[in-house]
Design a protein around this motif. Structure first.
Motif, mmCIF file in Angstrom:
data_model
loop_
_atom_site.group_PDB
_atom_site.id
_atom_site.type_symbol
_atom_site.label_atom_id
_atom_site.label_comp_id
_atom_site.label_asym_id
_atom_site.label_seq_id
_atom_site.Cartn_x
_atom_site.Cartn_y
_atom_site.Cartn_z
ATOM 1 N N LEU A 84 0.822 -1.206 0.000
ATOM 2 C CA LEU A 84 0.000 0.000 0.000
ATOM 3 C C LEU A 84 0.856 1.256 0.000
ATOM 4 C CD1 LEU A 84 -2.827 -0.994 2.519
ATOM 5 C CD2 LEU A 84 -2.977 -0.864 0.035
ATOM 6 N N ILE A 108 -0.771 4.819 -1.009
ATOM 7 C CA ILE A 108 -2.063 4.691 -0.363
ATOM 8 C C ILE A 108 -2.055 5.479 0.941
ATOM 9 C CG2 ILE A 108 -3.675 3.072 0.692
ATOM 10 C CD1 ILE A 108 -3.508 2.850 -2.312
ATOM 11 N N LEU A 140 -9.198 1.195 5.824
ATOM 12 C CA LEU A 140 -8.680 2.279 5.000
ATOM 13 C C LEU A 140 -9.720 3.376 4.826
ATOM 14 C CD1 LEU A 140 -6.834 0.310 2.173
ATOM 15 C CD2 LEU A 140 -5.818 1.598 4.044
ATOM 16 N N SER A 165 -7.581 5.709 -0.422
ATOM 17 C CA SER A 165 -6.783 4.817 -1.259
ATOM 18 C C SER A 165 -6.780 5.306 -2.699
ATOM 19 C CB SER A 165 -7.321 3.374 -1.195
ATOM 20 O OG SER A 165 -8.657 3.339 -1.635
ATOM 21 N N GLN A 166 -5.669 5.080 -3.363
ATOM 22 C CA GLN A 166 -5.526 5.552 -4.739
ATOM 23 C C GLN A 166 -6.427 4.763 -5.684
ATOM 24 O OE1 GLN A 166 -1.595 6.751 -6.080
ATOM 25 N NE2 GLN A 166 -1.892 5.576 -7.947
ATOM 26 N N VAL A 179 -7.185 10.045 -5.171
ATOM 27 C CA VAL A 179 -7.163 9.309 -3.908
ATOM 28 C C VAL A 179 -8.575 9.290 -3.347
ATOM 29 C CG1 VAL A 179 -6.177 9.173 -1.601
ATOM 30 C CG2 VAL A 179 -4.773 9.998 -3.501
#
Length: 378
Positions: free
Chosen positions: A15, A20, A28, A31-32, A121
């Motif tokens: 990650l 990330i 999470l 996150s990308q 993101v």
């Protein structure tokens, strides 16, 4: 054979390699996303987005000591830097100006252009905290909205500057003041004031005490303008008042507060938090003190958790509008007490209105929830 702990460690390493964003809570939050599904880009002007981007970039350059707001983001790995954030803001204005000079349509409204030049993101909401707040709230509508936040969308609220009537003097109708900083704090920097807070008038009174006249008795603070009590609560909530006084429009912005935190679980009239104001030439957003505040514009400004995300993030939200997928860009350049420990919500500055019916007629089409991304220049 790889152990369970080894697999988890391997995933985390992977990650980080993918840039990330890792939250402090379990799971999470960011996150990308390599191929985000975007809608028609509308609802904002490239010129206004550039102005806010430029103003915010200037803040980042001139206020590096503001560690509360000037940082890449508390949950972002070290591959995202302040240089990258500033480059992103600079690119917005460079693109806008190139398009104007070339007399072509804005590429800031072109999905292919954005996906080519930016990393997206994805922001998933902190539903755990939202649910906890909903359980404490006495406001049924607020609890319902917080409990209704989807797994993959943030709570997208809207705020506006209140168009109000005021008076330069106290009258029977206009009997509540927006006060300047108390006299014993005039000339003190924020740091100097914090160093002697136990001695200062600003920290002595709650909102209810000020409304009851605590500052008037010994003329502890100068009234800037007078308005109704209901209007006062609105201005304290929104942070900005746009007042028509003797036929002229004047702007007032929050300056410093009494040190009491905003309580998300109670209504505006019950809040003990109180703000002192200053008159400004236009609508102002975030700033660690009044002289440094960022000038902001409607439709391209978001208020949010600057402490966690860092001021100046370029954000895209996407939602359904009359069965059409719409995406729009804005800058995180404002905040509010409601965003303390809040990573489930953004507040879009929409415009200035007389009141709820005026606001609602112009914004009823906007949704309560939206997908959201933070954009960074590749």
């Amino acid at each position: 054979m790889v152990s369970k702990g080894g697999k988890i460690k391997s995933v985390i390493v992977s990650l980080f390699a993918l840039n990330i964003f890792i939250p402090t809570a379990l799971g999470l939050s960011f996150s990308q996303e390599s191929s985000p599904e975007l809608g028609q880009l509308k609802g904002f002007k490239g010129s206004e987005l550039c102005r806010v981007a430029e103003n915010t970039r200037y803040y980042l350059e001139t206020q590096p000591q503001d560690h509360f707001a000037v940082h890449p983001g508390k949950m972002i790995n070290n591959q995202v830097t302040m240089d990258k954030v500033q480059q992103t803001l600079a690119f917005i204005c460079r693109t806008y100006r190139e398009d104007v000079r070339a007399k072509r349509n804005s590429r800031l409204h072109d999905k292919a252009f954005l996906t080519e030049h930016f990393r997206f993101v994805r922001w998933l909401p902190d539903k755990k905290t939202a649910t906890e707040i909903a359980g404490k709230s006495s406001n049924a509508a607020k609890s319902r909205m917080l409990n209704g936040i989807p797994e993959d969308e943030i709570f997208l609220t809207k705020y506006y500057t209140k168009l109000l009537d005021g008076s330069p003097v106290k009258t029977g109708q206009y009997d509540q003041a927006l006060y300047a900083l108390p006299e014993d704090e005039q000339g003190l920097s924020l740091a100097q004031a914090e160093g002697k807070k136990e001695q200062l008038t600003r920290f002595r009174f709650s909102r209810q005490q000020v409304i009851a006249g605590a500052l008037l008795k010994d003329k502890l603070a100068k009234p800037l303008v007078w308005l109704t009590e209901e209007a006062l609560h609105d201005v304290l909530l929104q942070g900005t008042g746009v007042l028509k006084v003797d036929g002229k429009i004047r702007y007032f912005n929050v300056h410093r507060n009494n040190g009491i935190s905003y309580d998300y679980s109670i209504g505006k009239r019950e809040q003990p938090r109180y703000w002192y104001f200053v008159e400004t030439p236009e609508i102002m957003g975030y700033g660690h003190d009044q002289p440094s505040k960022i000038a902001i514009k409607p439709q391209v400004t978001f208020a949010g958790n600057i402490a966690a995300l860092g001021v100046g993030k370029l954000i895209m939200v996407s939602y359904l509008d009359n069965n059409q997928q719409v995406s729009r860009l804005g800058i995180l350049a404002d905040q509010g007490g409601a965003f303390d420990n809040n990573l489930f919500q953004l507040d879009l500055l929409v415009d200035s209105y007389r009141g709820w019916s005026d606001y609602h007629s112009h914004n009823a089409h906007l949704p309560d929830y939206a997908r959201a991304w933070i954009l960074l220049l590749k």
